[in-house]
Design an enzyme around this catalytic site. Structure first.
Site, short mmCIF file in Angstrom:
data_model
loop_
_atom_site.label_atom_id
_atom_site.label_comp_id
_atom_site.label_asym_id
_atom_site.label_seq_id
_atom_site.Cartn_x
_atom_site.Cartn_y
_atom_site.Cartn_z
N GLY A 216 -33.30 23.90 -16.67
CA GLY A 216 -33.41 22.28 -16.59
C GLY A 216 -32.03 21.86 -17.49
O GLY A 216 -31.18 22.52 -18.03
N ASN A 217 -32.10 20.39 -17.59
CA ASN A 217 -31.24 19.61 -18.34
C ASN A 217 -31.69 18.36 -18.81
O ASN A 217 -32.88 18.09 -18.52
CB ASN A 217 -29.88 19.17 -17.65
CG ASN A 217 -30.27 18.48 -16.39
OD1 ASN A 217 -30.67 17.43 -16.50
ND2 ASN A 217 -29.84 18.95 -15.36
N HIS A 218 -31.24 18.03 -19.89
CA HIS A 218 -31.80 16.51 -20.42
C HIS A 218 -31.79 15.31 -19.63
O HIS A 218 -32.23 14.28 -20.49
CB HIS A 218 -31.11 16.34 -21.99
CG HIS A 218 -31.34 17.51 -22.85
ND1 HIS A 218 -32.45 17.96 -23.31
CD2 HIS A 218 -30.41 18.46 -23.33
CE1 HIS A 218 -32.57 18.84 -23.98
NE2 HIS A 218 -31.20 19.30 -24.19
N SER A 219 -31.55 15.40 -18.65
CA SER A 219 -31.20 13.99 -17.57
C SER A 219 -32.76 13.35 -17.72
O SER A 219 -33.99 13.95 -17.61
CB SER A 219 -30.97 14.31 -16.26
OG SER A 219 -31.20 13.06 -15.66
N ALA A 284 -28.72 14.84 -12.24
CA ALA A 284 -28.09 15.72 -12.74
C ALA A 284 -28.56 17.00 -12.07
O ALA A 284 -29.33 17.61 -12.54
CB ALA A 284 -28.11 15.72 -14.34
#
Ligand code: CTP
Length: 408
Positions: A216-219, A284
């Protein structure tokens, strides 16, 4: 019981002129101004000379944070009544005395409030206040009908104890009722995007490896949610395709499609895109996803783990290829270097109408922050660089830019 229930910035961005006339109910105007400010409005107050006998300009200038206006001429200064009427989104006269009502009905113009009223291009809302006998007098009733015929809105008087001590009709509506009337009035105004359909993507995507792991990512999704809200406030019908983040700051009335992976986001966008007029892709999206999903938790083993990733669909690029001429497509570019060049490349390669650039080199921009700093590049060569601002304000800038772009 609290006296007021604040609904939370329902009047954000609205400019309201409050006119106060000579009536005992003038003291309630202070509560009204406070209500409007709490709901996010910018408020300027105009008082008639008689109003100053009932409430001090100091109270109102303190509450509204603007000097109170009372005179057309003050020594060598001239109050520009025409520009005041143009500045405002609405003029609210509360309380409206019997005397000012009569002047409004006949077009008399002997003070600043009346000059602003006569030259105002904005809608006018009137909240009368007087004793029952004055209220019921045929002349007053005639004047009320007259000002309504001019297109002004009148908030009905309420019943109760009057200044005379008598009980009857004629009390000014309570400040909270006037405040709610104004909120309701704005919510019914067709915005510039009325009748338009918008699609927004927001948040991260989670690419599952097995039942317990994902990439995943931090968005946080905050920017996209703010954009969905801004489009909705301008009258658009909005669908938000949202990755796995909370949607608690989203306005009621916006349709949300919750998705997890890039694949699910792609599919949700495919369904909605053909009917949309405006699409803004703020998500994102993961560029890579595990080549296979394993149904059971993968056990660790000796040595390294090499995970094979395959490319996801570039949703923006895909929609850019399908886009019809009248559809507006806006993408984001999050960059760390060669920002402008990369943004312009994305504008072209994804066939977007605009790219909103944010750079991770700006400390006000980036995942999870409440602020952002953006530059917009459009297909016609337009560029607009904005200051760092809260994400709600950035969203308004983006939406206002696209409205101007569409109307140019
Ligand atoms: N985007 C998309 N689908 C993807 C990847 C990106 O729709 N699979 C969209 C984003 O929502 C954004 C724009 O494309 O509006 C640019 O995203 P960004 O991550 O900045 O660029 P990428 O295209 O992924 O390119 P790179 O990672 O090389 O910068």
């Amino acid at each position: 019981m609290p006296l007021f229930v604040f609904l939370g910035m329902m009047l954000k961005g609205k400019k309201i002129l409050v006119g106060i006339t000579g009536s005992i109910a003038a003291y309630k105007a202070a509560t009204l101004v406070r209500f409007l400010i709490k709901e996010g409005a910018e408020v300027k107050v105009i008082m008639t000379p008689a109003a100053k006998d009932f409430i001090t300009p100091l109270t109102l200038s303190t509450l509204s944070k603007y000097p109170v206006l009372t005179d057309i001429f003050k020594e060598d200064e001239w109050a520009n009544h025409v520009m005041l009427g143009r500045w405002a989104d609405v003029l609210v006269v509360a309380p409206l005395s019997c005397n000012t009502l009569a002047k409004m009905a006949s077009g008399l113009c002997d003070n600043l409030l009346l000059s602003v009223y006569l030259s105002a291009t904005c809608p006018v809302i009137l909240a009368p206040a007087m004793d029952e006998d004055m209220w019921k007098h045929p002349a007053t009733q005639h004047n009320i009908k007259q000002v309504q015929q001019f297109g002004n809105r009148v908030i009905p008087v309420e019943s109760g104890e009057l200044a005379s001590g008598l009980i009857g009709e004629g009390r000014m509506a309570e400040p909270e009722h006037i405040g709610n009337y104004i909120i309701d009035f704005f919510s019914k105004q067709p915005g510039p995007l009325a009748g338009k359909k918008a699609l927004v993507t927001a948040g991260p995507t989670y690419e599952h490896i097995d039942p317990v792991r994902f990439i995943g990512n931090h968005s946080s999704g905050k920017m996209g949610i703010a954009i969905a809200n801004a489009l909705y406030k301008q009258g658009a019908e909005v669908t938000l395709v949202l990755g796995p983040v909370p949607d608690n700051s989203l306005l009621k009335g916006i349709e949300v499609v919750h998705v997890q992976s890039a694949r699910e986001m792609y599919e949700a966008c495919q369904k909605v895109f053909p009917q949309t007029n405006i699409t803004i892709m703020a998500a994102a999206v993961a560029d890579y996803t595990p080549a296979t999903f394993v149904n059971e938790k993968i056990k660790k083993s000796e040595g390294n783990w090499l995970l094979e990733l395959t490319k996801t669909q570039d949703i923006l690029k895909d929609l850019g290829g399908k886009k019809r001429d009248e559809q507006l497509l806006i993408g984001f570019a999050l960059e760390t270097n060669n920002e402008k060049a990369n943004a312009l490349t994305k504008l072209k390669s994804k066939n977007a109408d605009m790219i909103v650039l944010n750079s991770l080199n700006d400390k006000e921009a980036g995942f999870g922050k409440d602020t952002n700093k953006v530059t917009i590049f459009d297909k016609r060569g337009g560029v607009a660089a904005f200051e760092a601002k809260p994400k709600d304000a950035v969203a308004n800038d983006i939406v206002n830019y696209l409205i101007e772009y569409a109307n140019a």
